[in-house]
Write an enzyme that holds these catalytic residues in place. Sequence first.
Site, PDB file in Angstrom:
ATOM      1  CE  LYS A  53      -3.809  -2.306   2.104  1.00 20.24           C
ATOM      2  NZ  LYS A  53      -4.146  -3.018   3.320  1.00 20.24           N
ATOM      3  CD  GLN A  97      -3.922  -5.102   6.143  1.00 18.18           C
ATOM      4  OE1 GLN A  97      -3.885  -4.050   5.512  1.00 18.18           O
ATOM      5  NE2 GLN A  97      -4.263  -6.246   5.593  1.00 18.18           N
ATOM      6  CG  ASP A 120     -10.830  -1.461   4.159  1.00 23.81           C
ATOM      7  OD1 ASP A 120     -10.395  -1.880   3.078  1.00 23.81           O
ATOM      8  OD2 ASP A 120     -10.235  -1.612   5.244  1.00 23.81           O
TER       9      ASP A 120
HETATM   10  N1  GUN Z   1      -6.939  -7.671   5.062  1.00 20.74           N
HETATM   11  C1  GUN Z   1      -7.066  -8.397   3.926  1.00 20.74           C
HETATM   12  N2  GUN Z   1      -7.808  -7.725   3.020  1.00 20.74           N
HETATM   13  C2  GUN Z   1      -8.156  -6.555   3.598  1.00 20.74           C
HETATM   14  C3  GUN Z   1      -8.914  -5.437   3.154  1.00 20.74           C
HETATM   15  O1  GUN Z   1      -9.435  -5.373   2.043  1.00 20.74           O
HETATM   16  N3  GUN Z   1      -9.032  -4.419   4.062  1.00 20.74           N
HETATM   17  C4  GUN Z   1      -8.487  -4.472   5.289  1.00 20.74           C
HETATM   18  N4  GUN Z   1      -8.675  -3.429   6.092  1.00 20.74           N
HETATM   19  N5  GUN Z   1      -7.783  -5.491   5.731  1.00 20.74           N
HETATM   20  C5  GUN Z   1      -7.623  -6.527   4.889  1.00 20.74           C
END
Ligand code: GUN
Length: 305
Positions: A53, A97, A120
């Site tokens: 990211k 996360q 998200d």
């Molecule tokens: N962990 C795995 N995929 C995701 C996601 O799309 N968003 C978040 N916040 N955590 C994740």
Amino acid sequence: MATILDGKAHADRMLEEVRLRVEARAAAGQRLPGLAVVLVGEDPASQVYVRNKATACARVGVHSFEHRLPADTPQAVLDALIDRLNADPTVDGILVQLPLPGGLDSKRALHRISPAKDVDGFHPMNQGLLLEGLPGLRPCTPTACMSLLAHHGLALKGLRAVVLGRSEIVGKPMALMLLEQHATVTIAHSRTQDLPAVCREADLLVAAVGRPGLVEGSWIRPGAVVLDVGINRVQDLDLGARIFAAEPTKLANLQAKGAVLCGDVRFGEAMRVASAVTPVPGGVGPLTIAGLLTNTLWAAEQAEA
Ligand code: GUN
């Protein structure tokens, strides 16, 4: 043979669009969008995601703020950090996360994020807006999958779509987005009776259950489009021998390296039946981050609207 739907190439197009819009904002004297990522604990997969990211943010000119907390962080401390980020005008998007370490309540954390910064798309307010078909922040993976389908010109109106998986991250929102585009949508899952027969109904099959190689070639309607959202690490040689029967290179890789990535769909078998398939890796995976940065830019634009 089916066409391979190149998710990486489409993610690059989406990221380039974000980069250009961020550049145009900067030229107009507007601040750069900011994305705060909160990582609690040391989960290795999460650390990889968070690093990816940050790299993508740098590429498109989005400010990336990382907040790392120890695995034994009390909920009140996480709450306080979310409150601080909610109030910070340089932060447009907040991502906590997942999964959070045991002992922390993820729903409570996700519900505490301001809906305007919920990049998200997991907050009930944004889920409700999606349900109503109104603009809002929508989950990244299904949003990017819809963008991929649009790019390839798949006409969704009246199409029979089967979404395999009912998660709030992918399955449920994907089903709603397909419905919004007038597809006829079935949500199937691990308890569905005669899953192969239900999948065979699909002109568009979206597999998002996290079970390596679950979907066999015989489950796929000839000519169907298949989106494979699963990213699974396979280490078991017996399992690999079964699911990679039509992919000798992958099996050889598993034997040589001890582990390979595999989707929920048996890619080699799907390639012989479907009209188009996303690979793993290089399919839906890269699209998720592109969706996240698209959402972050959108949140920044809304903050000034
Ligand atoms: N962990 C795995 N995929 C995701 C996601 O799309 N968003 C978040 N916040 N955590 C994740």
